[in-house]
Write a protein that holds these residues in place. Structure first.
Motif, PDB file in Angstrom:
ATOM      1  N   ALA A  64      -6.176  16.281 -10.846  1.00  0.00           N
ATOM      2  CA  ALA A  64      -4.720  16.475  -9.668  1.00  0.00           C
ATOM      3  C   ALA A  64      -5.039  16.952  -8.717  1.00  0.00           C
ATOM      4  O   ALA A  64      -4.967  16.492  -7.945  1.00  0.00           O
ATOM      5  CB  ALA A  64      -3.742  17.125 -10.683  1.00  0.00           C
ATOM      6  N   ASP A  69      -4.883   9.834  -8.374  1.00  0.00           N
ATOM      7  CA  ASP A  69      -3.451   9.860  -9.239  1.00  0.00           C
ATOM      8  C   ASP A  69      -3.389   9.822 -10.089  1.00  0.00           C
ATOM      9  O   ASP A  69      -2.642   9.406 -11.069  1.00  0.00           O
ATOM     10  CB  ASP A  69      -3.496   8.093  -9.140  1.00  0.00           C
ATOM     11  N   ILE A  70      -2.438  10.993 -10.710  1.00  0.00           N
ATOM     12  CA  ILE A  70      -1.964  11.726 -11.729  1.00  0.00           C
ATOM     13  C   ILE A  70      -0.966  12.517 -11.286  1.00  0.00           C
ATOM     14  O   ILE A  70      -0.734  12.646 -10.491  1.00  0.00           O
ATOM     15  CB  ILE A  70      -3.235  12.201 -12.429  1.00  0.00           C
ATOM     16  N   GLN A  71       0.191  11.649 -11.477  1.00  0.00           N
ATOM     17  CA  GLN A  71       1.848  12.515 -12.117  1.00  0.00           C
ATOM     18  C   GLN A  71       1.547  13.686 -11.767  1.00  0.00           C
ATOM     19  O   GLN A  71       0.886  14.961 -13.326  1.00  0.00           O
ATOM     20  CB  GLN A  71       2.601  11.954 -12.675  1.00  0.00           C
ATOM     21  N   ALA A  72       2.506  14.576 -11.169  1.00  0.00           N
ATOM     22  CA  ALA A  72       2.184  15.668 -11.337  1.00  0.00           C
ATOM     23  C   ALA A  72       3.235  16.616 -12.760  1.00  0.00           C
ATOM     24  O   ALA A  72       2.835  17.205 -13.870  1.00  0.00           O
ATOM     25  CB  ALA A  72       3.723  16.686 -10.424  1.00  0.00           C
ATOM     26  N   ARG A  73       3.983  15.684 -13.451  1.00  0.00           N
ATOM     27  CA  ARG A  73       4.838  15.886 -15.404  1.00  0.00           C
ATOM     28  C   ARG A  73       3.722  15.900 -16.260  1.00  0.00           C
ATOM     29  O   ARG A  73       3.746  16.507 -16.799  1.00  0.00           O
ATOM     30  CB  ARG A  73       5.785  14.216 -15.221  1.00  0.00           C
ATOM     31  N   ASP A  74       3.224  15.246 -15.742  1.00  0.00           N
ATOM     32  CA  ASP A  74       1.457  14.627 -16.528  1.00  0.00           C
ATOM     33  C   ASP A  74       0.844  15.905 -17.198  1.00  0.00           C
ATOM     34  O   ASP A  74       0.020  16.441 -17.851  1.00  0.00           O
ATOM     35  CB  ASP A  74       1.276  13.342 -16.686  1.00  0.00           C
ATOM     36  N   ASP A  77       2.709  18.776 -18.526  1.00  0.00           N
ATOM     37  CA  ASP A  77       2.933  18.171 -20.230  1.00  0.00           C
ATOM     38  C   ASP A  77       1.848  18.842 -20.608  1.00  0.00           C
ATOM     39  O   ASP A  77       1.709  19.336 -21.703  1.00  0.00           O
ATOM     40  CB  ASP A  77       3.111  17.610 -20.365  1.00  0.00           C
TER      41      ASP A  77
END
Length: 108
Positions: A64, A69-74, A77
């Motif tokens: 990140a 291309d990784i979601q902030a939520r991931d 978590d």
């Protein structure tokens, strides 16, 4: 009629409830077969899982930070999972040290 029971009756009358109502008796859940292991093997497995969780959180965070291309939520978590794993490892370490100190104080 009690309001909560009325909801259960209405659930039984729905299509989902009708599918469950005719199913008969439900078999009790079966516990997965666990092979007997030594304490050493269990501790080693827990440690390796903990390290893997921490490494996943680190790689997600670095990915990140590099603009991947990784979601902030991931990322959140993964980091929260790593934090829980670290807290559990510290608690286990504290219990082991306490047990060792208690055994060392026993009179022989």
């Amino acid at each position: 009629m009690i309001a909560g029971l009325g909801l259960v009756d209405r659930l039984n009358q729905t299509s989902l409830g009708n599918g469950l109502a005719g199913a008969g008796t439900v078999a009790p859940p079966v516990a997965p077969a666990i092979a007997p292991t030594s304490f050493e093997a269990a501790l080693e497995a827990a440690a390796s899982q903990s390290v893997a969780t921490l490494e996943r959180a680190e790689s997600a965070s670095m990915h990140a930070l590099k603009g991947g291309d990784i979601q902030a939520r991931d990322v959140v978590d993964a980091v929260m999972s790593a934090e829980q794993t670290l807290q559990a490892a510290i608690a286990i370490r504290d219990k082991i040290v306490t047990a060792y100190l208690e055994i060392s104080r026993m009179a022989i």
